[in-house]
Enzyme design. Structure first.
Site, PDB file in Angstrom:
ATOM      1  N   SER A 134       3.854   0.972  25.232  1.00 10.52           N
ATOM      2  CA  SER A 134       5.042   0.155  25.504  1.00 10.52           C
ATOM      3  C   SER A 134       4.976  -1.031  26.449  1.00 10.52           C
ATOM      4  O   SER A 134       4.111  -0.870  27.267  1.00 10.52           O
ATOM      5  CB  SER A 134       5.984   1.159  26.017  1.00 10.52           C
ATOM      6  OG  SER A 134       7.334   0.427  26.665  1.00 10.52           O
ATOM      7  N   GLY A 136       5.604  -4.462  24.795  1.00 14.01           N
ATOM      8  CA  GLY A 136       5.558  -5.603  23.971  1.00 14.01           C
ATOM      9  C   GLY A 136       4.108  -6.359  23.741  1.00 14.01           C
ATOM     10  O   GLY A 136       3.145  -5.676  24.246  1.00 14.01           O
ATOM     11  N   LYS A 206       7.410   8.555  23.560  1.00 13.66           N
ATOM     12  CA  LYS A 206       7.699   7.097  23.345  1.00 13.66           C
ATOM     13  C   LYS A 206       8.851   6.764  22.833  1.00 13.66           C
ATOM     14  O   LYS A 206       9.837   5.582  22.960  1.00 13.66           O
ATOM     15  CB  LYS A 206       6.613   6.524  22.506  1.00 13.66           C
ATOM     16  CG  LYS A 206       6.617   5.005  22.292  1.00 13.66           C
ATOM     17  CD  LYS A 206       6.906   4.046  23.442  1.00 13.66           C
ATOM     18  CE  LYS A 206       6.779   2.534  23.195  1.00 13.66           C
ATOM     19  NZ  LYS A 206       7.460   2.129  21.782  1.00 13.66           N
ATOM     20  N   HIS A 209      11.953   7.253  25.314  1.00 17.50           N
ATOM     21  CA  HIS A 209      11.431   5.989  26.142  1.00 17.50           C
ATOM     22  C   HIS A 209      12.555   4.902  25.441  1.00 17.50           C
ATOM     23  O   HIS A 209      13.275   4.285  26.423  1.00 17.50           O
ATOM     24  CB  HIS A 209      10.201   5.525  26.340  1.00 17.50           C
ATOM     25  CG  HIS A 209       9.927   3.895  26.703  1.00 17.50           C
ATOM     26  ND1 HIS A 209      10.190   3.037  25.713  1.00 17.50           N
ATOM     27  CD2 HIS A 209       9.775   3.531  28.029  1.00 17.50           C
ATOM     28  CE1 HIS A 209      10.093   1.951  26.686  1.00 17.50           C
ATOM     29  NE2 HIS A 209       9.620   2.475  27.717  1.00 17.50           N
ATOM     30  N   ASN A 210      12.044   4.611  24.054  1.00 15.29           N
ATOM     31  CA  ASN A 210      12.908   3.572  23.533  1.00 15.29           C
ATOM     32  C   ASN A 210      14.367   4.120  23.448  1.00 15.29           C
ATOM     33  O   ASN A 210      15.309   2.845  23.428  1.00 15.29           O
ATOM     34  CB  ASN A 210      12.430   3.566  22.070  1.00 15.29           C
ATOM     35  CG  ASN A 210      11.190   2.773  22.175  1.00 15.29           C
ATOM     36  OD1 ASN A 210      10.445   2.608  22.978  1.00 15.29           O
ATOM     37  ND2 ASN A 210      10.643   2.018  21.016  1.00 15.29           N
ATOM     38  N   GLU A 213      15.721   2.753  26.658  1.00 14.56           N
ATOM     39  CA  GLU A 213      15.762   1.292  26.608  1.00 14.56           C
ATOM     40  C   GLU A 213      16.917   0.909  25.753  1.00 14.56           C
ATOM     41  O   GLU A 213      17.617  -0.174  26.407  1.00 14.56           O
ATOM     42  CB  GLU A 213      14.457   1.035  25.950  1.00 14.56           C
ATOM     43  CG  GLU A 213      14.358  -0.510  25.684  1.00 14.56           C
ATOM     44  CD  GLU A 213      13.252  -1.014  24.979  1.00 14.56           C
ATOM     45  OE1 GLU A 213      13.334  -1.906  24.138  1.00 14.56           O
ATOM     46  OE2 GLU A 213      12.061  -0.181  25.084  1.00 14.56           O
ATOM     47  N   ARG A 470      38.460  27.340  15.607  1.00 16.17           N
ATOM     48  CA  ARG A 470      37.525  27.819  14.449  1.00 16.17           C
ATOM     49  C   ARG A 470      37.526  29.228  13.921  1.00 16.17           C
ATOM     50  O   ARG A 470      37.418  29.589  12.934  1.00 16.17           O
ATOM     51  CB  ARG A 470      35.953  27.533  15.198  1.00 16.17           C
ATOM     52  CG  ARG A 470      35.817  26.231  15.598  1.00 16.17           C
ATOM     53  CD  ARG A 470      34.397  25.986  16.022  1.00 16.17           C
ATOM     54  NE  ARG A 470      33.486  26.291  15.059  1.00 16.17           N
ATOM     55  CZ  ARG A 470      32.373  27.227  15.198  1.00 16.17           C
ATOM     56  NH1 ARG A 470      32.507  28.025  16.290  1.00 16.17           N
ATOM     57  NH2 ARG A 470      31.640  27.280  14.253  1.00 16.17           N
TER      58      ARG A 470
END
Length: 503
Positions: A134, A136, A206, A209-210, A213, A470
């Site tokens: 991470s 970029g 990861k 993380h995104n 983000e 239900r």
């Protein structure tokens, strides 16, 4: 002389911008790097352009040349498009490798693909790792946050490289150490990398993380929208607001970026701001959507992250939104309060919503840990996100501290620091969400974060009505408040005179 003397320390396949920058980062730290690209001309041009890197580059025209150029155990990083391309290049390399050699997928691969690959290549004696990268292009060049998952043996082999090239933070303050330039990497500091866990753990973390983000970016965009819509601030004025926020608790890469984005003038029309010329239709590459889907599959209420994904999907309906704006009218509302009071309120709402978004992300990682048998260290994960990665922020030190206080913390909202922050800022948070509703300004992430908070703190919810429904139409049973958990009951609802049955 040893048989591997003079050989490259590490290899890399895939010389797009990320791959090139990661190679130069490794070479700056003294590692000799062998490089291969499907298009030979790209490889030759890249090597020719960088003849004097400290570690040195070795150009390879074929996969066989790449393998032959490497010291043992061979370490080959794959930076190619996720999915079939990873499988294709790994399958081409595998017959050329020996027992103990290592393949490292540095792309944004689906974690379940990494689990599959790790198992398949382990049977062949090859160690397969999935490492999130991470930061970029800039991070790859001067220091990313690295999230490797795989066997301890594989991690031991790549650890010196990963620790060298990762972003560094100050040991005392936790702040990123800046100042790296080509050929002169950062010296000292704590590396933003750690062994995340086995097989797909690195790629899973990861992915989350995104997803976080996505939440951060949507919340910032909503703060921009509310201040612009309610106060009429232009991008330059908003740039000043975000710059001021970046000096406090909201200090982060994304807040800094937002300030710089808003201040940028349009090169085609220098008197105007560029942001006003950018089409309001946001793209996505898939990791945020994976996070949302996984949250649904795991039954984890990652509502703010999911709303951020849906907000991008809604933004993509530009033509429909334009047409709808001519027919669907919102409220006639004008904010009449004090300017500074609203700016402070939006700041508080952003911080509270951010806490909820991260709480959801860490809860999802806890669910992933249970599902796949990983041993994730959440404090360490937060600490390696302090530098290099897109969500790097002062805030992450607080999460590291929270897990240091309680490694078994169930939810970040329960940590004393975050509990105190939300308690203090809660009135402003509610004020902003109410203003968004009154004014007709869409703020789905702010609203969902507040709903998550209110839902999570509710000892009694309205789900009793849902469970009764239900049982009525599907005989799905229910539990009773006056009976132990796990005992289920059913009523023949159309005829309430019939007895209640324990099922």
């Amino acid at each position: 002389m040893a048989k591997d003397a003079g050989k490259a320390n590490v290899g890399l396949v895939g010389l797009a911008v990320m791959g090139q920058n990661l190679v130069l980062n490794m070479a700056d730290h003294g590692f000799r790097v062998a490089v291969y690209n499907r298009t030979t001309e790209t490889m030759e041009r890249f090597v020719a352009q960088h003849p004097d890197t400290p570690g040195g580059l070795v150009g390879c025209r074929t996969e066989k040349d790449l393998v032959a150029a490497l010291e043992r155990p061979r370490k080959i990083i794959l930076l190619v498009k996720a999915g079939a391309p990873v499988d294709a290049i790994a399958e081409q390399l595998a017959p050329l490798l020996e027992k103990g050699d290592i393949l490292i997928d540095g792309g944004n691969s689906l974690w379940t693909d990494t689990i599959r690959r790790e198992k398949a290549y382990a049977a062949k004696g090859v160690l397969f790792m999935g490492s999130g990268v991470s930061g970029g292009e800039e991070g790859a060049r001067f220091g990313p946050s690295l999230m490797p998952g795989g066997s301890p043996a594989a991690w031991q082999a790549i650890e010196p490289i990963w620790r060298a090239i990762a972003a560094k933070v100050d040991e005392k303050t936790g702040k990123p150490i800046e100042g790296a330039t080509p050929g002169k990497p950062v010296k000292g500091g704590v590396p933003c990398t750690a062994h995340i866990g086995s097989d797909g753990a690195g790629h899973y973390v990861k992915m989350v993380h995104n997803g976080i983000e996505y939440g951060d970016m949507q919340l910032i965009a909503e703060a921009y929208g509310l201040l612009r819509g309610l106060l009429g601030l232009d991008p330059g004025q908003l740039a000043d607001v975000f710059a001021e926020w970046n000096e406090g608790d909201l200090d982060s890469f994304l807040i800094q970026v937002t300030s710089e984005v808003l201040r940028q003038r349009d090169p085609a029309k220098p008197k105007k701001f560029l942001v006003d010329a950018i089409l309001d239709s946001a793209g996505q590459k898939g990791t945020g959507r994976w996070t949302a889907v996984n949250a649904l599959d795991a039954g984890v209420p990652a509502t703010t992250i999911t709303e951020a994904v849906f907000a991008r999907a809604l933004s993509a309906l530009k033509d429909q939104r334009v047409a709808a704006s001519r027919k669907l009218k919102g409220p006639d509302f004008a904010y009449k309060g004090a300017k500074k009071a609203l700016i402070d309120a939006v700041r508080d709402a952003l911080y509270c919503s951010k806490i909820c978004s991260y709480a959801q992300g860490f809860a999802l990682m806890a669910a992933g840990q249970r599902e796949y048998g990983w041993q994730l260290d959440f404090g360490t994960i937060a600490s390696i996100w302090r530098g290099g990665c897109i969500i790097r922020a002062r805030f992450l030190q607080k999460i590291t501290d929270a897990y240091a206080r309680d490694p078994d913390l169930v939810n970040l909202l329960l940590d004393p620091y975050f509990r105190k922050q939300i308690q203090k800022a809660q009135p402003n948070w509610r004020k902003v969400v109410a203003l968004a509703a009154q004014s007709g300004i869409a703020a789905p992430a702010f609203m969902s974060a507040l709903s998550y908070f209110d839902g999570y703190r509710s000892a009694v919810s309205t789900a009793n009505v849902i469970q009764a429904q239900r049982d009525y139409f599907g005989a799905h049973t229910y539990e009773r408040t006056d009976q132990p958990r796990g005992k289920h009951f059913h009523v023949d609802w159309p005829d309430p005179k019939r007895p209640q049955l324990e099922v």
